[in-house]
Every structure is written in structure tokens, then in C-alpha cells.
Scaffold this active site. Structure first.
Site, PDB file in Angstrom:
ATOM      1  N   ALA A   1       1.031  -1.305  -0.034  1.00  0.00           N
ATOM      2  CA  ALA A   1      -0.071   0.013   0.039  1.00  0.00           C
ATOM      3  C   ALA A   1       0.776   1.296  -0.016  1.00  0.00           C
ATOM      4  O   ALA A   1       0.589   2.349  -0.500  1.00  0.00           O
ATOM      5  CB  ALA A   1      -0.994  -0.013   1.218  1.00  0.00           C
TER       6      ALA A   1
ATOM      7  N   HIS B   1      -1.691  -4.393  -5.452  1.00  0.00           N
ATOM      8  CA  HIS B   1      -1.074  -4.144  -3.959  1.00  0.00           C
ATOM      9  C   HIS B   1      -2.169  -4.572  -3.206  1.00  0.00           C
ATOM     10  O   HIS B   1      -3.288  -4.552  -3.207  1.00  0.00           O
ATOM     11  CB  HIS B   1      -0.672  -2.802  -3.834  1.00  0.00           C
ATOM     12  CG  HIS B   1      -1.507  -1.865  -3.514  1.00  0.00           C
ATOM     13  ND1 HIS B   1      -2.129  -1.367  -2.340  1.00  0.00           N
ATOM     14  CD2 HIS B   1      -2.592  -0.943  -4.593  1.00  0.00           C
ATOM     15  CE1 HIS B   1      -3.349  -0.737  -2.459  1.00  0.00           C
ATOM     16  NE2 HIS B   1      -3.247  -0.213  -3.801  1.00  0.00           N
ATOM     17  N   CYS B   2      -1.618  -5.196  -2.081  1.00  0.00           N
ATOM     18  CA  CYS B   2      -2.524  -5.064  -0.895  1.00  0.00           C
ATOM     19  C   CYS B   2      -1.722  -4.363   0.246  1.00  0.00           C
ATOM     20  O   CYS B   2      -0.943  -3.652   0.151  1.00  0.00           O
ATOM     21  CB  CYS B   2      -2.604  -6.505  -0.327  1.00  0.00           C
ATOM     22  SG  CYS B   2      -1.020  -7.554  -0.246  1.00  0.00           S
ATOM     23  N   SER B   3      -1.532  -4.467   1.601  1.00  0.00           N
ATOM     24  CA  SER B   3      -0.922  -4.009   2.283  1.00  0.00           C
ATOM     25  C   SER B   3       0.454  -4.103   2.561  1.00  0.00           C
ATOM     26  O   SER B   3       1.194  -3.178   2.535  1.00  0.00           O
ATOM     27  CB  SER B   3      -1.579  -4.328   3.947  1.00  0.00           C
ATOM     28  OG  SER B   3      -2.821  -4.121   4.023  1.00  0.00           O
TER      29      SER B   3
END
Length: 389
Positions: A248, A321-323
């Protein structure tokens, strides 16, 4: 003595340098669609990219499957390009410089020793001072043409990777042409090898790397750990100049978005908002990284969104994307590689891990990806044991 972790890293780099996977030169080439639904992949993606507020947090599965394919995909293998032993491509160097495991690997002063071998003549060091690969040192400060190695062998052994580069060149190490093209690099390579080191050479040299990644070249000398913590760490490059995977924080950094020419973003987080909704096209999938999250519709949606972005004119560039860029984003990237590169889950996962070592989709996601593989190809090609080894 070099730690086990560093030996593993060196072995991985050797393997990566000897056998480099490559993708189709044109990301815009048509790929066969494995499913036939009332909405084509293009119409789904058009709907998504034209609305930055798209939200699929409340996806309701339709039956037990996403859809029933009329015909199954034929499995394919990633194409392999031969790279001369001892060399590593600019794209591989990019991913090494941006590797993450807990924290960015580049923050560790002993992660990689990069030697600028464009000349051992001190008066020519102006080229180094003008620009060099980030964290590189002038080779003459480590390997002197007359005095030999200026750093102890014990100190050299602390480095996981030793990378050398000249201005350009790709001739086989040890060949007459390589020696003529880059005599200083040639000398450094064999001096280090004689000391028991295992150096690798940047294919195409500084000119090839700086043409692709000018933002990873600098006039600054960055050596100490506090200086390294000021560096921008970029997302991993999964398909050259096309598909990237990260966190992120990557997705909210304007410098990264600009330097990589990102046009589309797949946001797989539950809470992180779109950072640049007026500039980029988003697919928002509110996913959680747990054993209960259902990906039955998220996988094909993300896959087709990515594919449509790469096939636009001009071709887009996608950041998934993720975290942390490890689990949720990996599951979506793998779905794309399976559906639109026709790779089994095993081959797709190997490809991804070679480019983003911290890839780690949770077991729930792996099981759903196995089911997705069976839907795409008509049979299970990979076992859970295969991908958990």
C-alpha cells in the site's frame, strides 16, 4: 564464514543469472479468453476502469464456480531465455535492489556489494561521480589494479551478493572480446573469483540499466545504513515494463507511480483508499487476508482487469497491491499469470517468487487458486504439497 541465509541468497542469484525467464515482448498480444460469459473481459474491465469508486467488497458467488468454460486452456510453460553464466539482467538487478523481507534488503549494508568497473583510472572516476547504480562503489576503492584487494577476504564474505558492471557489454566471461571490451571489469571479476568470491556481472552494463531504471541511478555515494534508509524502495517487477506487485505504501507514493509510469492499480486492501483517483484507473477489491475470505469472483475480475490494461493502446502498466504485497496481491497476480499466460499454479508461483521473494499467499488462497487452476485447465495440475515445499 558466510551464514546459511547468505549462502541460500548466493545460490538463488546464481540460478537466476543462469536461467532467466522472459515474457512475450508485446504485452498487448492477444491472449485466449478461457471463459464465455454474458459479459466479456473487455466489458467487465471497461466498467471497472471507468469508475474509480468500483467496490467489490460484497461479492456474492454464483453457485460453486465463477462460470463454466466452454473449452479449457492448454497449459504452457514460461519461455526461458539463456543468459551467459556469470551474468544477470537489468530486470533481475532491479528486483534485487527492491527486495523485501521484513524490511527492504537494501537497508542492510552487507546485502549487496556493487562495484562500478567502468574504469580503474582515477581521472575517469568522473563518470562514477556523475551517475552510478544506487549504493555502488567505484571498483578502484575495493580492487586496486596494482595493490589487489583493499577489503579483507573476511569482509568480502559478509556480502550476500557481489555485482560488477562496466559501461556496456554482454560477451561471455573470460572471452577475448569480454577482456577487450571491459578490461577493468574482467580483472575485478577474476581477482574476486580467485579470492573465493562468486561475483555476477550486469548484462549490458550501466548503459542498459540506466536506460530502463534511471531513477535507480544517482551521483550520491550511499554506503552507510542511515543513508540507505532514505532510499525509495520500488515494487517488484513481475512482467518487464508491464506488471508490478507491491504494498500500500508503494501505491501511495507519487514518485513511484510516476517513475514506473503506472496507469492502472488493483487495490486488494480492506481499508486503504485510492491515492490518485483522478490520475489512475482502479479496481477495488476489499479483501481480508484470512481463512474466511472468498476469492471466487475476485480472481477473474482482477485477472481480466490486468489483461485489459496491458492490451490498451498504448499499453498500460499495472500495480497490484495489498497492505504488505505478500498474500492478497500475490493471489491476484497468480490468477492473471494462470489465466492469461496459461501457466499452472506451480509455474506461476515459481515465476512470482523469483521476482518477489516475499510472496506468501495464505493457505486459504492457495486452495482457492488450486480450484481456479482446475476450472481453467479442466484438471488439477498442481498439488498443495508442491507449492508448500
Amino acid at each position: 564464514m558466510v551464514s546459511t541465509k547468505r549462502k541460500i541468497m548466493k545460490g538463488a542469484v546464481r540460478k537466476m543469472g543462469e536461467q532467466q525467464g522472459r515474457v512475450n515482448n508485446s504485452c498487448r498480444a492477444a491472449s485466449r479468453e478461457p471463459v464465455n460469459t454474458s459479459q466479456t473481459a473487455s466489458s467487465i474491465c471497461d466498467r471497472e476502469v471507468n469508475s474509480t469508486n468500483s467496490d467489490h467488497s460484497s461479492i456474492i458467488p454464483i453457485g460453486n464456480k465463477v462460470c463454466e468454460p466452454e473449452e479449457f486452456l492448454v497449459p504452457a510453460l514460461p519461455e526461458i531465455a539463456c543468459v551467459e553464466r556469470g551474468y544477470i539482467t537489468p530486470q533481475q538487478v532491479y528486483n534485487l535492489l527492491n527486495a523485501e523481507e521484513g524490511q527492504p534488503a537494501l537497508y542492510d549494508p552487507y546485502y549487496i556489494l556493487i562495484l562500478d568497473c567502468r574504469s580503474a583510472e582515477r581521472w575517469v572516476l568522473r563518470r562514477y561521480k556523475e551517475s552510478h547504480v544506487v549504493t555502488a562503489r567505484a571498483a578502484v576503492t575495493v580492487i586496486h589494479p596494482d595493490l589487489g584487494c583493499l577489503i579483507s577476504c573476511i569482509e568480502l564474505q559478509k556480502y550476500s551478493i557481489i555485482l560488477l558492471y562496466a559501461e556496456e557489454g554482454c560477451s561471455p566471461v573470460g572471452s577475448v572480446k569480454a577482456k577487450a571490451d571491459s578490461p577493468d571489469l574482467h580483472r575485478c571479476f577474476f581477482q574476486l573469483s580467485a579470492l573465493g568470491m562468486d561475483p555476477i556481472i550486469l548484462l549490458g552494463g550501466f548503459s542498459a540499466f540506466s536506460a530502463l531504471y534511471p531513477f535507480l541511478c544517482t551521483p550520491r555515494m550511499v554506503l552507510l545504513e542511515p543513508e540507505r534508509h532514505t532510499l525509495t524502495i520500488y515494487p517488484s517487477e513481475i512482467l518487464e515494463g508491464a506488471l508490478y506487485q507491491g504494498s500500500a505504501s508503494h501505491a501511495s507514493d507519487y514518485r513511484i507511480i510516476k517513475n514506473l509510469h503506472i496507469t492502472h492499480v488493483v487495490n486488494a486492501t480492506a481499508n486503504c483508499p485510492e491515492a490518485f483517483p483522478n490520475m489512475l484507473r482502479y479496481l477495488r477489491l476489499r479483501l481480508t487476508d484470512d481463512s474466511q475470505q472468498d476469492l471466487v469472483e475476485a480472481l477473474p475480475l482482477a485477472s481480466r482487469f490486468i489483461n485489459a490494461a496491458l492490451r490498451t493502446e498504448p499499453a498500460g502498466r499495472v500495480l497490484v497491491h495489498c497492505s504488505m504485497g505478500r498474500s492478497r496481491s500475490s493471489a491476484l497476480t497468480l490468477a492473471f499469470l494462470m489465466e492469461h499466460r496459461h501457466w499452472s499454479l506451480l509455474h506461476a508461483l515459481r515465476w512470482l517468487k523469483e521476482r518477489r521473494a516475499c510472496t506468501a499467499p495464505n493457505v486459504n488462497f492457495l486452495r482457492q487458486l488450486l480450484t481456479y487452476e482446475e476450472q481453467l485447465f479442466g484438471s488439477r495440475l498442481t498439488s498443495l504439497d508442491d507449492i508448500r515445499r
